[in-house]
Design a protein around this motif. Structure first.
Motif, PDB file in Angstrom:
ATOM      1  N   ARG A  39      48.880  46.366  52.887  1.00  0.00           N
ATOM      2  CA  ARG A  39      49.503  46.469  51.565  1.00  0.00           C
ATOM      3  C   ARG A  39      50.878  47.069  51.792  1.00  0.00           C
ATOM      4  O   ARG A  39      50.977  48.223  52.234  1.00  0.00           O
ATOM      5  N   LEU A  40      51.913  46.309  51.524  1.00  0.00           N
ATOM      6  CA  LEU A  40      53.260  46.715  51.908  1.00  0.00           C
ATOM      7  C   LEU A  40      54.088  47.023  50.671  1.00  0.00           C
ATOM      8  O   LEU A  40      54.277  46.161  49.804  1.00  0.00           O
ATOM      9  N   LEU A  41      54.572  48.267  50.592  1.00  0.00           N
ATOM     10  CA  LEU A  41      55.333  48.702  49.408  1.00  0.00           C
ATOM     11  C   LEU A  41      56.807  48.891  49.753  1.00  0.00           C
ATOM     12  O   LEU A  41      57.133  49.530  50.760  1.00  0.00           O
ATOM     13  N   GLU A  42      57.646  48.357  48.910  1.00  0.00           N
ATOM     14  CA  GLU A  42      59.096  48.549  49.037  1.00  0.00           C
ATOM     15  C   GLU A  42      59.695  48.742  47.658  1.00  0.00           C
ATOM     16  O   GLU A  42      59.015  48.561  46.647  1.00  0.00           O
ATOM     17  N   ILE A  43      60.981  49.092  47.637  1.00  0.00           N
ATOM     18  CA  ILE A  43      61.696  49.108  46.357  1.00  0.00           C
ATOM     19  C   ILE A  43      62.240  47.699  46.118  1.00  0.00           C
ATOM     20  O   ILE A  43      62.411  46.922  47.064  1.00  0.00           O
ATOM     21  N   GLU A  44      62.537  47.420  44.878  1.00  0.00           N
ATOM     22  CA  GLU A  44      62.924  46.045  44.490  1.00  0.00           C
ATOM     23  C   GLU A  44      64.042  45.456  45.367  1.00  0.00           C
ATOM     24  O   GLU A  44      63.904  44.336  45.863  1.00  0.00           O
ATOM     25  N   PRO A  45      65.144  46.218  45.609  1.00  0.00           N
ATOM     26  CA  PRO A  45      66.249  45.604  46.370  1.00  0.00           C
ATOM     27  C   PRO A  45      65.856  45.198  47.797  1.00  0.00           C
ATOM     28  O   PRO A  45      66.549  44.387  48.416  1.00  0.00           O
ATOM     29  N   ALA A  46      64.763  45.751  48.319  1.00  0.00           N
ATOM     30  CA  ALA A  46      64.364  45.439  49.703  1.00  0.00           C
ATOM     31  C   ALA A  46      63.269  44.368  49.769  1.00  0.00           C
ATOM     32  O   ALA A  46      62.773  44.059  50.860  1.00  0.00           O
ATOM     33  N   MET A  47      62.908  43.789  48.626  1.00  0.00           N
ATOM     34  CA  MET A  47      61.793  42.832  48.630  1.00  0.00           C
ATOM     35  C   MET A  47      62.099  41.562  49.435  1.00  0.00           C
ATOM     36  O   MET A  47      61.225  40.998  50.071  1.00  0.00           O
ATOM     37  N   PHE A  62      47.920  37.062  63.829  1.00  0.00           N
ATOM     38  CA  PHE A  62      47.040  38.144  64.291  1.00  0.00           C
ATOM     39  C   PHE A  62      45.607  37.892  63.830  1.00  0.00           C
ATOM     40  O   PHE A  62      45.360  37.774  62.617  1.00  0.00           O
ATOM     41  N   PRO A  63      44.642  37.850  64.745  1.00  0.00           N
ATOM     42  CA  PRO A  63      43.255  37.623  64.331  1.00  0.00           C
ATOM     43  C   PRO A  63      42.701  38.736  63.446  1.00  0.00           C
ATOM     44  O   PRO A  63      41.788  38.502  62.655  1.00  0.00           O
ATOM     45  N   LEU A  64      43.258  39.956  63.548  1.00  0.00           N
ATOM     46  CA  LEU A  64      42.679  41.090  62.818  1.00  0.00           C
ATOM     47  C   LEU A  64      43.228  41.247  61.401  1.00  0.00           C
ATOM     48  O   LEU A  64      42.724  42.054  60.630  1.00  0.00           O
ATOM     49  N   VAL A  65      44.267  40.500  61.068  1.00  0.00           N
ATOM     50  CA  VAL A  65      44.845  40.654  59.719  1.00  0.00           C
ATOM     51  C   VAL A  65      44.071  39.788  58.731  1.00  0.00           C
ATOM     52  O   VAL A  65      44.072  38.564  58.820  1.00  0.00           O
ATOM     53  N   ASN A  66      43.415  40.468  57.806  1.00  0.00           N
ATOM     54  CA  ASN A  66      42.595  39.758  56.811  1.00  0.00           C
ATOM     55  C   ASN A  66      43.468  39.228  55.684  1.00  0.00           C
ATOM     56  O   ASN A  66      43.426  38.048  55.372  1.00  0.00           O
ATOM     57  N   ASP A  67      44.270  40.120  55.085  1.00  0.00           N
ATOM     58  CA  ASP A  67      45.266  39.627  54.139  1.00  0.00           C
ATOM     59  C   ASP A  67      46.437  40.598  53.988  1.00  0.00           C
ATOM     60  O   ASP A  67      46.367  41.749  54.430  1.00  0.00           O
ATOM     61  N   ILE A  68      47.508  40.095  53.411  1.00  0.00           N
ATOM     62  CA  ILE A  68      48.741  40.874  53.275  1.00  0.00           C
ATOM     63  C   ILE A  68      49.222  40.774  51.827  1.00  0.00           C
ATOM     64  O   ILE A  68      49.270  39.670  51.276  1.00  0.00           O
ATOM     65  N   VAL A  69      49.536  41.919  51.239  1.00  0.00           N
ATOM     66  CA  VAL A  69      50.162  41.922  49.911  1.00  0.00           C
ATOM     67  C   VAL A  69      51.485  42.674  50.041  1.00  0.00           C
ATOM     68  O   VAL A  69      51.511  43.794  50.546  1.00  0.00           O
ATOM     69  N   ALA A  70      52.580  42.056  49.616  1.00  0.00           N
ATOM     70  CA  ALA A  70      53.892  42.719  49.607  1.00  0.00           C
ATOM     71  C   ALA A  70      54.290  42.920  48.158  1.00  0.00           C
ATOM     72  O   ALA A  70      54.270  41.972  47.370  1.00  0.00           O
ATOM     73  N   THR A  71      54.640  44.146  47.798  1.00  0.00           N
ATOM     74  CA  THR A  71      54.886  44.442  46.384  1.00  0.00           C
ATOM     75  C   THR A  71      55.867  45.595  46.209  1.00  0.00           C
ATOM     76  O   THR A  71      56.039  46.412  47.137  1.00  0.00           O
ATOM     77  N   CYS A  72      56.472  45.683  45.022  1.00  0.00           N
ATOM     78  CA  CYS A  72      57.258  46.874  44.697  1.00  0.00           C
ATOM     79  C   CYS A  72      56.548  47.684  43.600  1.00  0.00           C
ATOM     80  O   CYS A  72      57.144  48.577  42.999  1.00  0.00           O
ATOM     81  N   ASP A  73      55.274  47.397  43.377  1.00  0.00           N
ATOM     82  CA  ASP A  73      54.475  48.123  42.383  1.00  0.00           C
ATOM     83  C   ASP A  73      53.500  49.065  43.118  1.00  0.00           C
ATOM     84  O   ASP A  73      52.552  48.598  43.764  1.00  0.00           O
ATOM     85  N   PRO A  74      53.729  50.385  43.049  1.00  0.00           N
ATOM     86  CA  PRO A  74      52.862  51.317  43.786  1.00  0.00           C
ATOM     87  C   PRO A  74      51.383  51.153  43.440  1.00  0.00           C
ATOM     88  O   PRO A  74      50.524  51.230  44.331  1.00  0.00           O
ATOM     89  N   ASP A  75      51.071  50.906  42.169  1.00  0.00           N
ATOM     90  CA  ASP A  75      49.655  50.791  41.790  1.00  0.00           C
ATOM     91  C   ASP A  75      48.987  49.622  42.508  1.00  0.00           C
ATOM     92  O   ASP A  75      47.832  49.720  42.944  1.00  0.00           O
ATOM     93  N   GLU A  76      49.728  48.536  42.659  1.00  0.00           N
ATOM     94  CA  GLU A  76      49.173  47.380  43.386  1.00  0.00           C
ATOM     95  C   GLU A  76      49.068  47.707  44.886  1.00  0.00           C
ATOM     96  O   GLU A  76      48.077  47.392  45.538  1.00  0.00           O
ATOM     97  N   ALA A  77      50.073  48.393  45.397  1.00  0.00           N
ATOM     98  CA  ALA A  77      50.095  48.695  46.837  1.00  0.00           C
ATOM     99  C   ALA A  77      48.981  49.665  47.240  1.00  0.00           C
ATOM    100  O   ALA A  77      48.416  49.557  48.334  1.00  0.00           O
ATOM    101  N   PHE A  78      48.654  50.627  46.365  1.00  0.00           N
ATOM    102  CA  PHE A  78      47.660  51.647  46.743  1.00  0.00           C
ATOM    103  C   PHE A  78      46.235  51.259  46.340  1.00  0.00           C
ATOM    104  O   PHE A  78      45.292  52.005  46.615  1.00  0.00           O
TER     105      PHE A  78
END
Ligand code: NAI
Length: 327
Positions: A39-47, A62-78
């Motif tokens: 779960r990857l969190l950034e600020i909007e300008p860095a998206m 990578f075989p071990l990566v199940n899924d990836i979420v990139a977001t600038c919303d902390p609630d979604e990231a955490f």
């Protein structure tokens, strides 16, 4: 297959994350049999840049990566995070006082602390890398209602690794022979790398290093100022070595510590060694078989060490006082 562990990394488009994410995804951190959700969190300008990092993660297959979420919303990231690795923070700019830096980052860590409390998994552990990391961790801890204090950590492992490397170089031995290297206090230029309790081949370092002036002087200042030396040499702050230390820390907190050894990480003080309870201070730590951790007790602290520990703890108390209005 094991259930994936959900790991949130903030500052995910920054330079530390650019090393860290690929180490996590490859299995270096939690093991080569442990799948992960990123779960990857950034600020909007860095998206936009973050999307580029996600593309590269995908391109590693990578075989071990199940899924990836990139977001600038902390609630979604955490959401459902088992580990929150808080790397993102606002750097100090020219003309900015330390108090200003503490207060700008303070606001960030208030929000992230609250969001972690509201969204993360019940077993969440929060590990702060972004500076000033001890006080940022304190602010997050105070604002994460319901998350126990023993789940909050700040990174001093890079300092431990730097100290081990300096001792090994001076003694002319391989770095793997240096153990029991504790960093006390703040991740800052006041930290105390404790050579008095460190060991080389299980013996006091003074068996191999007789230069007491070096141990009491240059060794300590070299470790304390290594970050500035890297910036002077590279033009950028330590990134790969910081990411490596983050991997080391989470590994060390996830697996039992080898018999007789310890590792350095800043945790919420319980008053051990006379250090004020409630501040986030680096101690020698052991991780137990059941996954919990403890501060190593009973280490001899001579007058030299006491003075150094008191100085760095005083700095932590000053930082705490500077942010008291938001704690
Ligand atoms: P960087 O500037 O390359 O990356 C930081 C990233 O954080 C940026 O992409 C920025 O957009 C992002 N960010 C800022 N605010 C954010 C927010 N509210 N939410 C999510 N992301 C946010 O910096 P770098 O080199 O990756 O370093 C990150 C931090 O780690 C710095 O504070 C640095 O001082 C600290 N550090 C700590 C060390 C330690 O031993 N504890 C060692 C080395 C660096």
């Amino acid at each position: 297959m094991k259930t994936p562990v959900t790991i949130t990394v903030t500052g995910a488009a920054g330079q530390i994350a650019y090393s860290l994410l690929f180490r996590i995804a490859s299995g270096s951190m939690l093991g080569c049999d442990q799948p992960v959700n990123l779960r990857l969190l950034e600020i909007e300008p860095a998206m936009k840049a973050l999307n580029g990092v996600v593309m590269e993660l995908q391109d590693c297959a990578f075989p071990l990566v199940n899924d990836i979420v990139a977001t600038c919303d902390p609630d979604e990231a955490f959401k459902d995070a088992n580990w929150c690795i808080l790397v993102g923070s606002v750097p100090r700019k020219a003309g900015m006082e330390r108090k200003d830096l503490l207060s700008i980052n303070g606001k960030l860590f208030i929000g992230q602390g609250k969001s972690i409390a509201a969204n993360a998994a019940k077993d969440v552990r929060v590990f702060v890398v972004g500076n000033p990391c001890n006080t940022n961790a304190l602010i997050a801890m105070k604002n994460a209602a319901g998350v126990p204090n023993d789940r909050f950590f700040a990174m001093t492992r890079l300092d431990e690794n730097r100290a081990k490397s300096q001792l090994a170089d001076k003694a002319g031995v391989h770095v793997s022979r240096v153990t029991n290297m504790a960093i006390w206090g703040n991740h800052s230029a006041t930290q105390y790398p404790d050579w008095t309790n460190a060991k080389i081949d299980g013996k006091p370092v003074t068996d191999l290093i007789s230069d007491m002036d070096w141990l009491k002087g240059e060794f300590i200042t070299t470790v304390q100022q290594r970050g500035a030396a890297i910036i002077a040499a590279r033009g950028l702050s330590s990134a790969a070595s910081a990411a490596n230390a983050a991997v080391d820390t989470v590994r060390s907190l996830s697996f039992p510590t080898p018999e007789g050894d310890w590792h350095s990480v800043a945790v919420c003080s319980d008053g051990s060694y006379g250090i004020e309870a409630g501040i986030i201070c680096s101690f020698p730590i052991r991780t137990k078989e059941d996954g919990s951790w403890e501060i190593v007790q009973g280490l001899p602290i001579d007058a030299f060490s006491r003075e150094k520990i008191d100085a760095t703890v005083n700095e932590l108390l000053e930082e705490k006082a500077a942010v008291s209005d938001i704690l």
